[in-house]
Scaffold this motif. Structure first.
Motif, mmCIF file in Angstrom:
data_model
loop_
_atom_site.group_PDB
_atom_site.id
_atom_site.type_symbol
_atom_site.label_atom_id
_atom_site.label_comp_id
_atom_site.label_asym_id
_atom_site.label_seq_id
_atom_site.Cartn_x
_atom_site.Cartn_y
_atom_site.Cartn_z
ATOM 1 N N HIS A 63 0.829 -1.211 0.000
ATOM 2 C CA HIS A 63 0.000 0.000 0.000
ATOM 3 C C HIS A 63 0.854 1.247 0.000
ATOM 4 N N HIS A 64 1.827 1.200 0.843
ATOM 5 C CA HIS A 64 2.683 2.380 0.974
ATOM 6 C C HIS A 64 3.325 2.725 -0.365
ATOM 7 N N ILE A 65 3.809 1.702 -1.027
ATOM 8 C CA ILE A 65 4.474 1.929 -2.309
ATOM 9 C C ILE A 65 3.495 2.473 -3.325
ATOM 10 N N GLU A 66 2.285 1.964 -3.279
ATOM 11 C CA GLU A 66 1.239 2.460 -4.171
ATOM 12 C C GLU A 66 1.055 3.964 -3.991
ATOM 13 N N ILE A 67 0.946 4.365 -2.715
ATOM 14 C CA ILE A 67 0.725 5.782 -2.418
ATOM 15 C C ILE A 67 1.936 6.616 -2.830
ATOM 16 N N VAL A 68 3.111 6.088 -2.533
ATOM 17 C CA VAL A 68 4.322 6.824 -2.908
ATOM 18 C C VAL A 68 4.363 7.022 -4.412
ATOM 19 N N ASN A 69 4.056 5.963 -5.141
ATOM 20 C CA ASN A 69 4.068 6.071 -6.599
ATOM 21 C C ASN A 69 3.063 7.101 -7.076
ATOM 22 N N TRP A 70 1.881 7.061 -6.478
ATOM 23 C CA TRP A 70 0.833 7.982 -6.900
ATOM 24 C C TRP A 70 1.263 9.427 -6.654
ATOM 25 N N LEU A 71 1.795 9.645 -5.465
ATOM 26 C CA LEU A 71 2.217 11.008 -5.120
ATOM 27 C C LEU A 71 3.373 11.473 -6.010
ATOM 28 N N SER A 72 4.284 10.556 -6.298
ATOM 29 C CA SER A 72 5.400 10.953 -7.159
ATOM 30 C C SER A 72 4.876 11.361 -8.527
ATOM 31 N N ASN A 73 3.878 10.633 -9.003
ATOM 32 C CA ASN A 73 3.300 10.998 -10.292
ATOM 33 C C ASN A 73 2.664 12.376 -10.233
ATOM 34 N N CYS A 74 1.925 12.626 -9.154
ATOM 35 C CA CYS A 74 1.251 13.910 -8.987
ATOM 36 C C CYS A 74 2.234 15.062 -9.022
ATOM 37 N N PHE A 75 3.346 14.853 -8.347
ATOM 38 C CA PHE A 75 4.288 15.961 -8.200
ATOM 39 C C PHE A 75 5.464 15.827 -9.149
ATOM 40 N N GLN A 76 5.167 15.246 -10.288
ATOM 41 C CA GLN A 76 6.214 15.026 -11.264
ATOM 42 C C GLN A 76 6.926 16.319 -11.629
ATOM 43 N N TYR A 77 6.131 17.371 -11.791
ATOM 44 C CA TYR A 77 6.688 18.647 -12.189
ATOM 45 C C TYR A 77 7.667 19.139 -11.136
ATOM 46 N N LEU A 78 7.239 19.029 -9.908
ATOM 47 C CA LEU A 78 8.080 19.430 -8.780
ATOM 48 C C LEU A 78 9.383 18.628 -8.789
ATOM 49 N N GLU A 79 9.231 17.345 -8.997
ATOM 50 C CA GLU A 79 10.386 16.447 -8.976
ATOM 51 C C GLU A 79 11.351 16.786 -10.096
ATOM 52 N N GLY A 80 10.755 17.004 -11.277
ATOM 53 C CA GLY A 80 11.578 17.253 -12.459
ATOM 54 C C GLY A 80 12.351 18.548 -12.374
ATOM 55 N N ASN A 81 11.817 19.546 -11.705
ATOM 56 C CA ASN A 81 12.486 20.842 -11.680
ATOM 57 C C ASN A 81 13.124 21.165 -10.340
ATOM 58 N N TYR A 82 12.255 21.496 -9.388
ATOM 59 C CA TYR A 82 12.772 22.014 -8.128
ATOM 60 C C TYR A 82 13.687 21.012 -7.435
ATOM 61 N N ILE A 83 13.228 19.783 -7.354
ATOM 62 C CA ILE A 83 13.966 18.788 -6.571
ATOM 63 C C ILE A 83 15.300 18.442 -7.217
ATOM 64 N N SER A 84 15.238 18.231 -8.526
ATOM 65 C CA SER A 84 16.492 17.824 -9.162
ATOM 66 C C SER A 84 17.475 18.991 -9.215
ATOM 67 N N GLN A 85 16.932 20.228 -9.375
ATOM 68 C CA GLN A 85 17.842 21.375 -9.424
ATOM 69 C C GLN A 85 18.531 21.609 -8.090
ATOM 70 N N ASN A 86 17.793 21.361 -7.019
ATOM 71 C CA ASN A 86 18.393 21.623 -5.711
ATOM 72 C C ASN A 86 19.009 20.378 -5.096
ATOM 73 N N SER A 87 19.137 19.366 -5.928
ATOM 74 C CA SER A 87 19.660 18.056 -5.528
ATOM 75 C C SER A 87 19.157 17.619 -4.146
ATOM 76 N N LEU A 88 17.838 17.677 -4.010
ATOM 77 C CA LEU A 88 17.193 17.143 -2.803
ATOM 78 C C LEU A 88 16.926 15.668 -3.026
ATOM 79 N N PRO A 89 16.702 14.910 -1.975
ATOM 80 C CA PRO A 89 16.358 13.498 -2.191
ATOM 81 C C PRO A 89 15.047 13.377 -2.964
ATOM 82 N N SER A 90 14.976 12.380 -3.833
ATOM 83 C CA SER A 90 13.800 12.260 -4.686
ATOM 84 C C SER A 90 12.589 11.883 -3.839
#
Lengths: 610, 214
Positions: A63-90
């Motif tokens: 279940h947890h993985i399901e939710i994590v996957n869903w949330l990662s998909n939702c915040f794809q934009y955030l992940e692709g830009n802000y997170i990777s630019q600031n080299s934060l953990p994914s």
């Protein structure tokens, strides 16, 4: 920042929406109970033991993985830009940490107990082969351990006896050892990676790095031998993990180079009892690198060794010979060369004595200075630049005498003087005191000019020494612009230009009596050189192997694979160590180029195509 | 390369011509000693085959795809004779060559394998997955041919593979890969499975446990 901007929904509104969807998802997953999955696990598990706790864990994890996957998909934009630019953990990592912290820290003890008891049950059940689900459960749990990074602590916390017991249990379940072996190898990879990353800041420090690698290897082999009785499956996995680790190298430096520098380092330190043991460890590590990399190692070692022999004043020929015999298997392509290099140096010592004898027999030659020559046999040493240099009369006399002497010994040899390798000791009489200066031959020539003239123009020095500009700048710069200003330069700048004037600096002083003036090394792009060596090495190997195969095939016309490989091995054994895979690839490439073909009826037979 | 406009050919015609060229080259060599025969056979038909390949290229736009055409061809051929299949198998490599290149791309090779070796190679799925993941270079004709030989002699537990043989490196690598991940389990599980699958699920051990479902 998030995709809300695009749709011009304001953040609060968007957030609410997200939360609503998220809650709904959780409800769906958890059935009717709308609870946070990991907190929930904690509560539930307090009462549960043994198998049920594991089942629950697997369930929650899914279940947890399901939710994590869903949330990662939702915040794809955030992940692709802000997170990777600031080299934060994914987001995925964060999600896993969320699971690890509460679940793992609280429940770890009981989880591992449960795993062991499950293991025991499995063993009992094995006889009646009933419960396959248990096995999958165990496997799933172990998978989670690996994923969450629990595997690490899982193993770390085990004492040797525990681990042995575990090994025994696992070895009785089909596939059990493979799972353990995988966890084990995965853990090694994690540790090895930590090693590499940790060393990134201190990349120059090969010694530490290699020592750590040695320790790592020892640790894992002790575990394997003590707890797993040297199980081949584990050894294989460990070997592969190590090979992978070596292949990558550290911060762009190849493992061959690191190991060669490491050897250089310990050899310079000189002989002690531990050196044999250390070398043994280095050999163990060398087992993990490919044949091509091993050739590279030999090449780097050879380069380092020439430097030691020529420029290192504590060089010890006997010691070097000892090391050569120790490492001979790994230095194969260069071993002959290196042996001859050592012979050259031994000969040079004998020559020195003979030369003195020779001088004493001829009364009219008085050199007035001590003069020693090392004769290096061509092609055994790296190519050194032998630039022309106009020597002062004192030196010309020495060179002449030695040439005469050498003719008496070996009359058909030609001597080429490599002035770039020469050193010279000069006594400098400065105002405060006289000092001994250790300089290169070219520098000595330049300094000797100042015995005749007080002030000399750059172009005049150039004419007298007959040196090209590039070399002359390297000669004069350390004398006039660096730490020891033996020459005064006008104008007093940090670079040499053709309009400069030089003058003897009589006020120069230093607290030491003996000063070594270093000369800046030729600037070469290190990485490019390394890469070039590597590519050259590969091309060279494939050429040699290909040519050998073709020579053999031309003679036999038709030949079976076994005999071909045997003959090839025999012919190449003095030149390089042939790896089976490399050999096969070469055959494939020859077939592709239509030099060879396979027999139609017997694929193990090859035919030569004229 | 006739002067007239390239005429339309279908896959059956191409295959017929391909077989003609091959058998013609064989016939030509009768009479010489055996060693020379094979050499001539290897070198003679190259020009003829290249012409044929050009013809195929000019017709390509008329075909839906090479693979659907191959499927059509397969349905008509009788593969009861092993030799016939070998011819066809070689033909597949020939037709997959693009722009007269000697080798074929990994993706084409994998698609073709999945098509023509279905039901003939017990480790087909594992093989294709492995090649897709690990092979970066194109597939050479020699490798292509040896895969057929490999598929014929190997069982799903890798028995029949001779480690001392002159197998291409790709096949060696595959066997090594398989024995790392599955061989061990297989040895123990053989008895529990009654039937043989073409795509046996044992090797998926690490993707999710489906070890025994007999």
């Amino acid at each position: 920042m998030t995709m809300n901007e695009e749709k011009t929904i304001d953040l609060g509104q968007g957030w609410e929406l997200m939360q609503r969807v998220n809650t709904q998802l959780k409800n769906n997953l958890d059935g009717l109970e709308p609870k946070l999955s990991y907190e929930d696990t904690e509560n539930l598990s307090l009462e549960k033991h043994g198998e049920s706790i594991l089942t629950e864990l697997v369930h929650r994890w899914d279940h947890h993985i399901e939710i994590v996957n869903w949330l990662s998909n939702c915040f794809q934009y955030l992940e692709g830009n802000y997170i990777s630019q600031n080299s934060l953990p994914s987001l995925h990592e964060v999600g896993i940490t969320c699971f690890r912290v509460p679940v793992y820290q609280e429940l770890y003890g009981r989880l591992s107990e449960a795993v062991i008891s499950l293991n025991n049950n499995l063993l009992k059940n094995q006889a009646n082969k009933g419960e396959h689900i248990d096995r999958s459960l165990l496997k799933n749990v172990l998978d989670i351990f690996v994923e969450v990074g629990m595997g690490k602590t899982y193993r770390k916390n085990y004492k040797v006896e525990d681990l042995s017991r575990m090994a025994e249990l696992c070895s009785q379940i089909p596939g059990g050892l493979i799972i353990i072996s995988r966890i084990f190898a995965a853990h090694l990879v994690v540790e090895a990676r930590a090693l590499v990353e940790h060393d990134e800041d201190a990349a120059s420090n090969e010694k530490d790095f290699v020592m750590k690698a040695i320790k790592l290897r020892d640790k894992y082999y002790t575990y394997t031998n003590d707890c797993f009785k040297g199980e081949t499956c584990l050894l294989l996995d460990l070997k592969i993990a190590f090979q992978e680790f070596w292949r990558k190298g550290v911060v762009g430096m190849s493992c061959s180079k690191i190991l060669a520098s490491f050897c250089d380092n310990i050899i310079r330190k000189g002989g002690n009892e531990a050196i044999e043991e250390t070398l043994q460890k280095v050999e163990d590590l060398l087992d993990y690198i490919t044949c091509a990399d091993r050739d590279l190692f030999a090449k780097f070692y050879w380069k380092k060794m020439t430097q030691r022999l020529l420029f290192y004043k504590n060089a010890n020929v006997e010691f070097e010979a000892f090391i050569l015999t120790q490492l001979r298997w790994h230095l194969q392509p260069f071993i002959g060369k290196m042996g001859q290099m050592l012979r050259d140096l031994t000969l040079a010592k004998q020559n020195e004595v003979a030369f003195e004898d020779f001088l004493s027999t001829i009364p009219y030659i008085d050199l007035g200075i001590d003069f020693a020559v090392t004769v290096l046999t061509d092609r055994r040493w790296p190519c050194y630049k032998s630039f022309h240099l106009n020597l002062p009369t004192e030196m010309v006399k020495c060179v002449k005498a030695f040439t005469e002497f050498y003719q008496t010994k070996k009359n058909c040899r030609k001597l080429t003087w490599i002035n770039s390798l020469g050193t010279c000791k000069l006594i400098g009489n400065f105002e405060s005191k006289s000092m001994e200066l250790v300089v290169t031959t070219a520098q000595a020539c330049a300094l000797l000019l100042f015995n005749e003239f007080d002030r000399i123009k750059y172009s005049d020095i150039k004419v007298s020494l007959k040196l090209p500009d590039k070399d002359l700048v390297r000669v004069l710069q350390p004398l006039s612009c660096a730490k020891h200003k033996i020459l005064k330069k006008e104008p007093n700048t940090q670079t040499i230009s053709p309009s400069d004037y030089f003058e003897f600096n009589s006020e120069f002083t230093d607290r030491r009596k003996r000063i070594k003036i270093s000369i800046p090394p030729l600037v070469e792009k290190k990485v490019v050189v390394d890469d070039e060596t590597r590519v050259q090495n590969r091309i060279h190997r494939s050429n040699v192997i290909g040519a050998t195969i073709m020579r053999i095939m031309k003679r036999h016309k038709v030949l079976g694979f076994q005999r071909l490989s045997k003959e090839c091995l025999e012919q190449l054994c003095s030149k390089l160590k042939l790896h089976r895979r490399e050999f096969k690839m070469q055959i494939e490439s020859l077939i592709e180029q239509e030099y060879l073909m396979r027999d139609k009826s017997n694929p193990n037979l090859f035919r030569y195509i004229p | 390369m006739g002067s007239s406009a390239p005429h339309q050919v279908d896959i059956f015609e191409v295959y017929r011509r391909y077989c003609d060229i091959r058998s013609a080259s064989k016939r030509l060599c009768i009479g010489g000693d055996r060693q020379d025969d094979e050499l001539k056979e290897a070198s003679f038909p190259r020009d003829a085959l290249n012409c044929l390949l050009k013809l195929v290229d000019s017709n390509l736009h008329l075909w839906t795809s090479i693979f659907s055409e191959l499927l059509r061809l397969m349905s008509r051929l009788d593969f009861m004779v092993d030799l016939e299949f070998s011819h066809f198998y070689d033909f597949v490599f020939f037709i997959c060559r693009e722009n007269g290149q000697k080798n074929i791309t990994v993706s084409r090779a994998v698609t073709a394998w999945r098509l023509v070796l279905a039901g003939r190679f017990r480790l087909l799925n594992q093989w294709c997955d492995f090649v897709e993941k690990n092979q970066r270079h194109n597939i050479s004709e020699d490798t292509w041919q040896q895969v057929l030989a490999f598929s014929r002699c190997v069982y799903e537990n890798l028995e029949g593979y001779d480690p001392e043989g002159a197998w291409p490196v790709l096949i060696d690598d595959f066997v090594e890969h398989m024995s790392r991940f599955g061989f061990y389990v297989l040895k123990n599980l053989q008895l529990t499975c009654s039937s043989v699958f073409f795509s046996c699920p044992y090797f998926s051990l690490f993707q999710g446990v489906s070890i025994i479902r007999s």
